[in-house]
Scaffold this motif. Sequence first.
Motif, PDB file in Angstrom:
ATOM      1  N   ASP A 203       0.874  -1.185   0.000  1.00 47.68           N
ATOM      2  CA  ASP A 203       0.000   0.000   0.000  1.00 47.68           C
ATOM      3  C   ASP A 203       0.907   1.231   0.000  1.00 47.68           C
ATOM      4  O   ASP A 203       2.129   1.113   0.177  1.00 47.68           O
ATOM      5  N   ALA A 204       0.308   2.390  -0.237  1.00 47.56           N
ATOM      6  CA  ALA A 204       1.111   3.620  -0.219  1.00 47.56           C
ATOM      7  C   ALA A 204       0.195   4.817   0.030  1.00 47.56           C
ATOM      8  O   ALA A 204      -1.008   4.765  -0.272  1.00 47.56           O
ATOM      9  N   TYR A 205       0.750   5.889   0.594  1.00 45.55           N
ATOM     10  CA  TYR A 205       0.105   7.192   0.590  1.00 45.55           C
ATOM     11  C   TYR A 205       0.807   8.046  -0.440  1.00 45.55           C
ATOM     12  O   TYR A 205       2.052   8.137  -0.447  1.00 45.55           O
ATOM     13  N   PHE A 206       0.013   8.679  -1.295  1.00 44.81           N
ATOM     14  CA  PHE A 206       0.542   9.329  -2.494  1.00 44.81           C
ATOM     15  C   PHE A 206      -0.209  10.635  -2.688  1.00 44.81           C
ATOM     16  O   PHE A 206      -1.423  10.704  -2.478  1.00 44.81           O
ATOM     17  N   ILE A 207       0.500  11.702  -3.066  1.00 47.46           N
ATOM     18  CA  ILE A 207      -0.164  12.985  -3.312  1.00 47.46           C
ATOM     19  C   ILE A 207      -0.042  13.313  -4.789  1.00 47.46           C
ATOM     20  O   ILE A 207       1.071  13.336  -5.340  1.00 47.46           O
ATOM     21  N   ASP A 208      -1.187  13.522  -5.438  1.00 46.86           N
ATOM     22  CA  ASP A 208      -1.185  13.668  -6.892  1.00 46.86           C
ATOM     23  C   ASP A 208      -1.091  15.134  -7.303  1.00 46.86           C
ATOM     24  O   ASP A 208      -0.929  16.030  -6.461  1.00 46.86           O
ATOM     25  N   VAL A 209      -1.201  15.383  -8.620  1.00 45.77           N
ATOM     26  CA  VAL A 209      -0.967  16.712  -9.173  1.00 45.77           C
ATOM     27  C   VAL A 209      -2.028  17.724  -8.712  1.00 45.77           C
ATOM     28  O   VAL A 209      -1.792  18.929  -8.748  1.00 45.77           O
ATOM     29  N   HIS A 210      -3.188  17.232  -8.245  1.00 45.31           N
ATOM     30  CA  HIS A 210      -4.211  18.130  -7.711  1.00 45.31           C
ATOM     31  C   HIS A 210      -4.067  18.337  -6.207  1.00 45.31           C
ATOM     32  O   HIS A 210      -4.901  18.981  -5.584  1.00 45.31           O
ATOM     33  N   GLY A 211      -3.043  17.741  -5.623  1.00 47.16           N
ATOM     34  CA  GLY A 211      -2.828  17.881  -4.192  1.00 47.16           C
ATOM     35  C   GLY A 211      -3.673  16.931  -3.358  1.00 47.16           C
ATOM     36  O   GLY A 211      -3.802  17.107  -2.150  1.00 47.16           O
ATOM     37  N   ARG A 212      -4.246  15.913  -4.005  1.00 49.77           N
ATOM     38  CA  ARG A 212      -5.081  14.963  -3.256  1.00 49.77           C
ATOM     39  C   ARG A 212      -4.219  13.886  -2.617  1.00 49.77           C
ATOM     40  O   ARG A 212      -3.351  13.306  -3.272  1.00 49.77           O
ATOM     41  N   LEU A 213      -4.482  13.596  -1.342  1.00 52.08           N
ATOM     42  CA  LEU A 213      -3.771  12.518  -0.628  1.00 52.08           C
ATOM     43  C   LEU A 213      -4.546  11.223  -0.845  1.00 52.08           C
ATOM     44  O   LEU A 213      -5.699  11.102  -0.427  1.00 52.08           O
ATOM     45  N   LEU A 214      -3.914  10.240  -1.497  1.00 52.17           N
ATOM     46  CA  LEU A 214      -4.597   9.013  -1.902  1.00 52.17           C
ATOM     47  C   LEU A 214      -3.911   7.790  -1.294  1.00 52.17           C
ATOM     48  O   LEU A 214      -2.702   7.821  -1.042  1.00 52.17           O
ATOM     49  N   GLY A 236       3.955  11.833  -8.926  1.00 49.65           N
ATOM     50  CA  GLY A 236       3.495  12.559  -7.758  1.00 49.65           C
ATOM     51  C   GLY A 236       4.491  12.410  -6.633  1.00 49.65           C
ATOM     52  O   GLY A 236       5.648  12.034  -6.864  1.00 49.65           O
ATOM     53  N   VAL A 237       4.034  12.690  -5.419  1.00 53.91           N
ATOM     54  CA  VAL A 237       4.919  12.579  -4.253  1.00 53.91           C
ATOM     55  C   VAL A 237       4.429  11.423  -3.384  1.00 53.91           C
ATOM     56  O   VAL A 237       3.256  11.394  -2.999  1.00 53.91           O
ATOM     57  N   VAL A 238       5.311  10.473  -3.117  1.00 53.18           N
ATOM     58  CA  VAL A 238       4.946   9.391  -2.203  1.00 53.18           C
ATOM     59  C   VAL A 238       5.255   9.845  -0.780  1.00 53.18           C
ATOM     60  O   VAL A 238       6.384  10.234  -0.470  1.00 53.18           O
ATOM     61  N   LEU A 239       4.223   9.798   0.061  1.00 50.73           N
ATOM     62  CA  LEU A 239       4.404  10.170   1.466  1.00 50.73           C
ATOM     63  C   LEU A 239       4.905   8.977   2.274  1.00 50.73           C
ATOM     64  O   LEU A 239       5.765   9.114   3.140  1.00 50.73           O
ATOM     65  N   ALA A 240       4.346   7.787   2.006  1.00 54.35           N
ATOM     66  CA  ALA A 240       4.736   6.596   2.771  1.00 54.35           C
ATOM     67  C   ALA A 240       4.394   5.341   1.985  1.00 54.35           C
ATOM     68  O   ALA A 240       3.503   5.350   1.139  1.00 54.35           O
ATOM     69  N   TYR A 241       5.153   4.292   2.273  1.00 53.58           N
ATOM     70  CA  TYR A 241       4.870   2.970   1.710  1.00 53.58           C
ATOM     71  C   TYR A 241       4.531   2.015   2.850  1.00 53.58           C
ATOM     72  O   TYR A 241       5.119   2.097   3.929  1.00 53.58           O
ATOM     73  N   LYS A 242       3.601   1.080   2.574  1.00 60.18           N
ATOM     74  CA  LYS A 242       3.344  -0.013   3.514  1.00 60.18           C
ATOM     75  C   LYS A 242       3.998  -1.267   2.952  1.00 60.18           C
ATOM     76  O   LYS A 242       3.777  -1.616   1.786  1.00 60.18           O
ATOM     77  N   ILE A 243       4.806  -1.924   3.780  1.00 59.26           N
ATOM     78  CA  ILE A 243       5.574  -3.080   3.302  1.00 59.26           C
ATOM     79  C   ILE A 243       5.235  -4.333   4.095  1.00 59.26           C
ATOM     80  O   ILE A 243       4.818  -4.258   5.257  1.00 59.26           O
ATOM     81  N   ASN A 244       5.415  -5.480   3.460  1.00 49.47           N
ATOM     82  CA  ASN A 244       5.390  -6.749   4.161  1.00 49.47           C
ATOM     83  C   ASN A 244       6.782  -7.021   4.707  1.00 49.47           C
ATOM     84  O   ASN A 244       7.759  -6.929   3.958  1.00 49.47           O
ATOM     85  N   LEU A 245       6.873  -7.345   5.984  1.00 54.55           N
ATOM     86  CA  LEU A 245       8.165  -7.776   6.523  1.00 54.55           C
ATOM     87  C   LEU A 245       8.423  -9.196   6.033  1.00 54.55           C
ATOM     88  O   LEU A 245       7.485  -9.939   5.747  1.00 54.55           O
ATOM     89  N   ILE A 246       9.683  -9.566   5.941  1.00 53.17           N
ATOM     90  CA  ILE A 246       9.993 -10.940   5.541  1.00 53.17           C
ATOM     91  C   ILE A 246      10.621 -11.657   6.735  1.00 53.17           C
ATOM     92  O   ILE A 246      11.149 -11.036   7.652  1.00 53.17           O
ATOM     93  N   ARG A 247      10.493 -13.001   6.723  1.00 58.02           N
ATOM     94  CA  ARG A 247      11.014 -13.791   7.852  1.00 58.02           C
ATOM     95  C   ARG A 247      12.441 -14.236   7.565  1.00 58.02           C
ATOM     96  O   ARG A 247      12.723 -14.787   6.505  1.00 58.02           O
TER      97      ARG A 247
END
Length: 530
Positions: A203-214, A236-247
Amino acid sequence: MGISRPIVVVSLFSALLLLSSMAASAMEETFVECLLDNSHPSHPISDAIFTPRNPSYSSVLQSSIRNLRFNETFTLKPFLIVTALHPSHIQAAIVCAKRDDIQMKIRSGGHDYEGLSYVSAVPFFVLDMFNLRDIDVDVSTETAWVQSGATLGELYYRISEKSKVHGFPGGVCPTVGVGGHFGGGGYGNMMRKFGLTVDNIVDAYFIDVHGRLLDRKSMGEDIFWAIRGGGAASFGVVLAYKINLIRIPETVTVFRVEKTLEDNATDIVDQWQHVASKLPNDLFIRLVIDVVNSSTQANRKTVRVTFLSLFLGDSKRLISIMTENIPTLNLSQSDCIETTWIRSVLFWTNIAIDSQTDVLLNRTPSLVYLKRKSDYVKEPIPRAGLELIWQRMIELQVPQLVFNPYGGKMAEIASTATPFPHRAGHLWKIQYVTNWNQGGVEAANHYIGLTRKLYGYMTPFVSKNPREAFLNYRDIDLGVNHNGRLSYVEGRAYGIKYFKGNFNRLVHVKTKVDPSNFFRNEQSIPTLPH
Ligand SMILES: Cc1cc2nc3c(=O)[nH]c(=O)nc-3n(C[C@H](O)[C@H](O)[C@H](O)COP(=O)(O)OP(=O)(O)OC[C@H]3O[C@@H](n4cnc5c(N)ncnc54)[C@H](O)[C@@H]3O)c2cc1C
Ligand SMILES: *[C@@H]1O[C@H](CO)[C@@H](O)[C@H](O)[C@H]1NC(C)=O
Ligand SMILES: *[C@@H]1O[C@H](CO)[C@@H](O)[C@H](O)[C@H]1NC(C)=O
Ligand SMILES: *[C@@H]1O[C@H](CO)[C@@H](O)[C@H](O)[C@H]1NC(C)=O
Ligand SMILES: *[C@@H]1O[C@H](CO)[C@@H](O)[C@H](O)[C@H]1NC(C)=O
């Protein structure tokens, strides 16, 4: 009479200078006004704005310069830096820069080899993400949210604080920023087992050209695909990524063994190249190849090959795999160090393995002037070819070559699953590594020239049509737009090398989500021609 002409010229010149600086300051003034108008009262943006008149401007700019080639007095500097403290500051920066059509550069860790995150030939400002670096590790779901301004070292340390049996398959250098690294398809020494960073993003939080946080759901699968390896800065600008941890196992094994030509290094490299991509996925063996003084012959140079390895298991099993597959290396128990994964990160980055692991929180590496290039090898190099390469390296003395083996999980993932296309059929990636210690254009031209020479000599041995390249090893020799506005034709030249067939999908996504090409840089994805 004779002296009046120079005076006219001088005053015309200074009038032009004055005019251009007036234009620049007018642009700055309206832009800052817009930022202030668009920022939320509870999150004022004024603390995040640095103009060259601010005493901290230089230290903020220099804090993430990771290639001294772009720390010269003649390097073009941004007219302003926004060190976003809150997502609303990113939104304001986008909305205001788009309104005035100002070039924006996005910087997370600043490791871009060509400085594209903080250098530009046209007037520009930097959106700096380093304050936005929260890391939230949730061991119960085996996931983490990590903001773009965090470094890999910070991420690995935060994971290791919570669990001894989890990790993440990212890059080897702890000061690299999450924003550029993940967006560009970053890899590390566990890629044969777990794939790339982008293969483990959910998953990710992303801000697009209209300034929307998606988030993933609201941005849709096209954008989510593109920002996992396509270079997020085109979209756009990525604010954060959600990652799976690995074992990972509690005990891993590392080794570093050096062999020169006198130690029959060519035999070992030859054996390595036939098996490295087929070894068990738990084993990753990097080769670092450089030129050193011969220890047996005075005044002679030789080639040294350093075998650097991470094995996700104990040394007993490692030695049995090595004896079976690369007997010429003659790996012994005394070469092996059993340790934890987090300490293997220290070992790989040349930090003493028994140091406090919180050295990984240090964001500043040692700095050099540098140039990098990349290649992919799809067929073993004939022995005579290896010998020719060694001879050329000895002639040039720089650069070093680093071979990173593929195969395993890398070959199982479809080449269209993410924008990163170099999957099945790739034996290893080559990185050309040239570092130097003097400033100035002359030294840079000299060392960049040597790097291009070796790259030229390698042509017969590497991928063709296209000659593939790794986006995160940014190389503007592959093509660049010169007018600040990308044309499709210019973009295709490097786009095909970085993305192969995935370039077309990236162009379609780009045309849909940013048709006016606001998010652009010297090597961004172009929009479709009209
Ligand atoms: C010492 C060193 C070691 C390295 N080791 C590895 C390695 O082991 N594996 C590997 O894969 N790579 C490695 N790299 C390359 C590295 O992955 C890339 O340079 C990466 O892009 C750096 O990310 P950054 O955030 O530090 O860079 P930046 O220079 O900040 O950004 C790089 C690019 O991404 C864009 N960008 C940055 N943040 C964002 C964001 N939040 N949203 C949208 N766009 C953004 C920038 O505009 C720029 O185009 C290494 C580089 C160095 C200098
Ligand atoms: C970068 O340049 C500035 C200004 O010339 C200088 O003070 C600083 O030491 C340089 N940084 C490094 C790491 O050389
Ligand atoms: C290198 O190979 C030769 C020929 O196979 C062998 O005689 C020699 O002992 C080897 N040298 C080393 C250091 O292994
Ligand atoms: C290598 O040899 C040269 C002389 O041939 C010498 O000047 C240099 O210091 C040596 N380098 C190292 C690392 O020993
Ligand atoms: C292999 O390594 C052992 C030490 O572990 C050494 O005694 C032996 O000579 C080595 N063999 C070769 C061919 O280098």
